[in-house]
Design a protein around this motif. Structure first.
Motif, PDB file in Angstrom:
ATOM      1  N   VAL A   1      33.151  39.871  35.219  1.00  0.00           N
ATOM      2  CA  VAL A   1      33.608  40.611  34.789  1.00  0.00           C
ATOM      3  C   VAL A   1      33.649  41.445  33.678  1.00  0.00           C
ATOM      4  O   VAL A   1      34.033  40.147  32.823  1.00  0.00           O
TER       5      VAL A   1
ATOM      6  N   LEU B   1      40.799  46.969  32.348  1.00  0.00           N
ATOM      7  CA  LEU B   1      40.702  45.625  34.089  1.00  0.00           C
ATOM      8  C   LEU B   1      42.186  46.489  34.741  1.00  0.00           C
ATOM      9  O   LEU B   1      43.506  47.368  34.953  1.00  0.00           O
TER      10      LEU B   1
ATOM     11  N   GLU C   1      40.399  43.769  39.510  1.00  0.00           N
ATOM     12  CA  GLU C   1      39.368  42.672  38.525  1.00  0.00           C
ATOM     13  C   GLU C   1      40.205  40.930  38.118  1.00  0.00           C
ATOM     14  O   GLU C   1      39.814  39.639  38.448  1.00  0.00           O
TER      15      GLU C   1
ATOM     16  N   ARG D   1      39.635  38.762  41.117  1.00  0.00           N
ATOM     17  CA  ARG D   1      37.840  38.278  41.352  1.00  0.00           C
ATOM     18  C   ARG D   1      38.151  37.666  40.312  1.00  0.00           C
ATOM     19  O   ARG D   1      37.047  36.185  40.382  1.00  0.00           O
ATOM     20  N   ILE D   2      38.873  37.484  38.892  1.00  0.00           N
ATOM     21  CA  ILE D   2      38.746  36.504  37.699  1.00  0.00           C
ATOM     22  C   ILE D   2      39.773  35.199  38.222  1.00  0.00           C
ATOM     23  O   ILE D   2      39.110  33.918  38.184  1.00  0.00           O
TER      24      ILE D   2
ATOM     25  N   GLU E   1      35.770  34.123  39.203  1.00  0.00           N
ATOM     26  CA  GLU E   1      34.571  35.338  38.873  1.00  0.00           C
ATOM     27  C   GLU E   1      34.776  34.402  37.376  1.00  0.00           C
ATOM     28  O   GLU E   1      35.976  34.636  36.889  1.00  0.00           O
TER      29      GLU E   1
ATOM     30  N   ALA F   1      34.880  35.896  33.145  1.00  0.00           N
ATOM     31  CA  ALA F   1      35.116  37.125  32.284  1.00  0.00           C
ATOM     32  C   ALA F   1      33.987  37.136  31.046  1.00  0.00           C
ATOM     33  O   ALA F   1      34.731  35.402  30.123  1.00  0.00           O
TER      34      ALA F   1
END
Length: 495
Positions: A2, A9, A13, A16-17, A22, A24
């Motif tokens: 991301v 943001l 998201e 997801r982080i 994920e 960043a």
């Protein structure tokens, strides 16, 4: 991955982080924006301008001028003195969210920090190094000072962190991850702690969990309708269209879809003329809870992209302006509002539990017991649900209506937003347990009615949930069942 811009943001998201892990990264061009803000601060220092938080004390000490040689010490002292949170630490998920949100706020280039400080925060985030942040101690203005001070300590190689599933000294975790500690310069300590990221992080996590729970509540309530031979007519589209609240219309539509091929629901007048409110008014109540969630989501998506420290740096005009963006009132009010939606989701679920277990309200075995009298069945599970609902009613009292002056009355009105957010998250956990109990009871009811007659979608839920909690064939330690179901609901996504 991301890409963070400081302005775009989303809650999805964040999920997801934070939850899906994920990575960043900074977007191209943001370091230049941050550097310009930093150059403005350095110019003010070199020109010996008197600017709050750069070369003055803090709060009531704002009229104390600090020598240039002591500016780095001033920032370190600020972090040390403000790191006085108490109580149990926030979860790793919330700590991780705090790191992300504070970095995202600094990216906007109005805080006067060096890019290396933001890179350090993202390095910890991506390496899975999560600061240990005590939950209690914030007034919600000037921002979340105490929690964010604890968040800042590991950037300097101080304090404690969670790393690889266990608590560890930050210095050891940074060494293991090959991350060098940073040294704070003028303005940077204040930029790290003057913001709303603790209350907002708790709010974001609670919001995401509440969305999951509301979806689950609709599925579980649909199973309860089957277990009680509920009347499907109350969910007719024309009924809800006349009320006009879209969330209510949507809940009714989803329940009709869930139960479209059920042979356990009934029609008006078939067994009775109408159902009790806890069945008939599911769309009206859960629809209203969705409304609270939608409002809160909107405010959170503004706040996670907001600049909330003080003073704010404006490189284009070479200004540092003292304002009040750190005040948590928008989030405080939003979280207090969300608490009502959480409370009502649990309240109506507990009433459905009562209808499932009370032999005076249904034609099922008393308390869903396989051997009534000798065995109590689900009797005390309803007690537990009632206790959790009652506890939520006390926590639902708005924290935002309280304010206690601080810093010798310089900070004379505060939001208590972090308390509101913490209470909302606690209430969400209580509500999930109530819904878990409803699912256990609903499964027992449809087992009695005939699983083969269930709707295909609720039968799919039944199939997966039965792997967590077996049918009640005899009394057992039901606390284990409730815990197993609660933990499963934290992971289960509505298909």
């Amino acid at each position: 991955m991301v890409i963070l811009t400081g302005e775009t943001l989303t809650l999805d998201e964040v999920k997801r982080i934070v939850m899906d892990r994920e990575s960043a990264e900074l977007s191209k061009g943001t370091e230049n924006t941050v550097s310009k803000s930093r150059e403005t601060v350095e110019a003010m220092v070199s020109e010996k301008e008197t600017v709050y938080g750069i070369n003055t004390g803090f709060g009531k000490f704002s009229d104390v001028i600090i020598d240039e040689a002591d500016l780095e010490t001033l920032q370190l002292n600020l972090i040390h003195s403000h790191a006085c949170g108490v109580g149990e630490p926030f979860s790793e998920t919330i700590s991780r969210t705090m790191l992300l949100l504070r970095a995202n706020a600094l990216i906007r280039g109005h805080s006067g920090v060096r890019p290396i400080l933001i890179r350090q925060m993202l390095a910890l985030l991506n390496a899975g190094i999560h600061p240990v942040v005590p939950q209690q101690g914030s007034l919600g203005a000037s921002g979340d000072l105490a929690p964010l001070a604890h968040l800042a300590l590991p950037l300097l190689g101080e304090g404690d962190v969670f790393y690889q599933g266990k608590p560890l000294a930050a210095s050891d975790a940074l060494r293991d991850a090959s991350i060098e500690p940073v040294t704070l310069q003028a303005k940077e300590g204040l930029a790290l702690i003057n913001g709303t990221q603790a209350m907002t992080a708790v709010g974001v996590v609670t919001c995401l969990e509440m969305e999951r729970l509301l979806n689950q509540s609709e599925q579980i309530a649909s199973m309860t309708l089957e277990g009680l031979h509920g009347i499907i007519d109350a969910f007719a589209p024309d009924v809800h269209r006349l009320r006009g609240h879209q969330e209510q219309v949507d809940v009714a539509a989803r329940i009709r879809s869930l139960l479209q091929d059920s042979r356990l629901t009934t029609r008006q007048g078939e067994k009775r003329v109408q159902d009790a409110y806890s069945l008939r008014c599911i769309p009206q109540v859960l629809g209203a809870s969705w409304q609270t969630l939608n409002y809160v989501r909107e405010k959170l998506e503004i706040e996670i992209n907001a600049v909330t420290d003080n003073p704010l740096i404006f490189p284009e005009t070479n200004q540092a302006i003292s304002g009040g963006n750190f005040h948590g009132e928008p989030i405080a009010l939003a979280m207090d509002f969300l608490k009502l939606g959480i409370a009502e989701t649990a309240n109506i679920a507990e009433r459905r539990i009562e209808r499932l277990v009370n032999p005076q309200l249904n034609d099922l075995p008393p308390f869903l017991s396989p051997n009534p009298g000798l065995e109590s069945g689900a009797m005390i599970m309803q007690y537990t649900a009632a206790s959790l609902v009652s506890e939520n009613k006390t926590l639902a009292h708005p924290a935002s209506v309280d304010s206690i002056p601080s810093s010798a009355n310089q900070e004379d009105h505060v939001s208590m937003g972090t308390i509101a957010a913490r209470h909302a998250h606690t209430m969400l956990g209580n509500a999930r347990r109530v819904v878990a109990i409803e699912l256990i009871c609903a499964m027992q009811a449809v087992t009695h009615r005939g699983v083969d007659q269930m709707a295909s979608q609720t039968r799919e839920l039944y199939k997966h949930a039965r792997k967590m909690v077996p049918s009640i064939s005899a009394d057992r330690i039901f606390a284990r069942d409730i815990e197993a179901m609660e933990n499963w609901l934290m992971r289960y996504s509505v298909g």
